[in-house]
Design an enzyme around this catalytic site. Structure first.
Site, PDB file in Angstrom:
ATOM      1  N   ASP A  25       1.069  -1.135   0.036  1.00 41.28           N
ATOM      2  CA  ASP A  25       0.020  -0.020  -0.051  1.00 41.28           C
ATOM      3  C   ASP A  25       0.724   1.302   0.054  1.00 41.28           C
ATOM      4  OD1 ASP A  25      -2.464   1.742   0.600  1.00 41.28           O
ATOM      5  OD2 ASP A  25      -1.684   1.791   2.648  1.00 41.28           O
ATOM      6  N   ASP A  27      -0.190   5.175   1.112  1.00 37.89           N
ATOM      7  CA  ASP A  27      -0.628   6.157   1.815  1.00 37.89           C
ATOM      8  C   ASP A  27      -0.602   5.381   3.372  1.00 37.89           C
ATOM      9  OD1 ASP A  27      -1.095   8.490   0.427  1.00 37.89           O
ATOM     10  OD2 ASP A  27      -2.781   7.734  -0.371  1.00 37.89           O
TER      11      ASP A  27
END
Length: 219
Positions: A25, A27
């Site tokens: 991922d 953020d």
């Protein structure tokens, strides 16, 4: 939702067959929340961060959280969005983990491609999936092209079906990472992951340094 074929930094033909994959991922995992970071410059941090948190906990739909935040942040110059990709600090140990493992590296992010492309290059990733902003007069609007939401598991399936692989590791922090956790051979929640993400990952990091994932991956 149709899965697009990603944004390739390394040409697809250069990705080796039967490789191990390290998928992140962005953020909250590789970088701070990018929209929260941008909001700091416009006096909107608290308002934007509250919506971000609701989305990450799965209390509102991810795409709704994006739209609500964009509505508050309309009119940001495109160049400022692009510059954010250079300014965002990378999480401690991220670069070292990528370099040490030597895996094919990917990012699947609900963030935006104008930021993610630079973060991916800085990280040394081979490919990334991201959403895309829609601009008018070189400024942000409340519109965007949705490529990534709760479909991270489907994107993992795309990797599995379209690239011969050996092992897939996924590292993330939010509720929308759970489908990807379930497809990975090794799933790791970051130290700051939401509780629901921690409960669905095989492992959780105890500290900020992503290099600490190395021991778990090589187990």
């Amino acid at each position: 939702m149709k899965i697009n074929d990603g944004f390739y930094i390394t040409p697809k033909q250069d990705i080796p067959a039967n490789a191990n994959w390290l998928v992140f991922d962005m953020d909250g995992t590789i970088t701070p929340e990018s929209m929260d970071y941008l909001a700091n410059n416009y006096g909107l941090h608290d308002e934007i961060a509250k919506i971000t948190e609701l989305g990450m906990q799965g209390k509102i739909k991810f795409e709704d959280s994006v739209k609500k935040r964009l509505e508050l942040m309309k009119g940001i110059p495109k160049q400022k969005i692009i510059q954010t990709g250079y300014e965002l600090p990378l999480q401690e140990g991220a670069f070292e983990l990528v370099a040490e493992l030597g895996y094919v590296t990917a990012m699947i992010t609900g963030g935006f491609s104008d930021i993610a492309c630079t973060v991916a290059e800085r990280l040394g990733a081979d490919v990334y999936w991201a959403n895309e902003l829609v601009y008018e007069n070189e400024k942000t609007t409340d519109k965007f092209i949705l490529n990534v939401n709760s479909n991270k598991g489907a994107i993992m399936d795309y990797i599995i079906m379209n690239h011969n692989h050996s092992k897939i590791v996924y590292i993330g922090d939010g509720s929308n990472d759970i489908p990807a956790f379930l497809k990975a051979d090794i799933s790791i929640a970051t130290y700051n992951a939401k509780q629901i993400a921690k409960e669905n990952a095989m492992y959780q990091l105890n500290g900020r340094n992503l290099y600490n994932a190395l021991e778990l991956i090589k187990t």
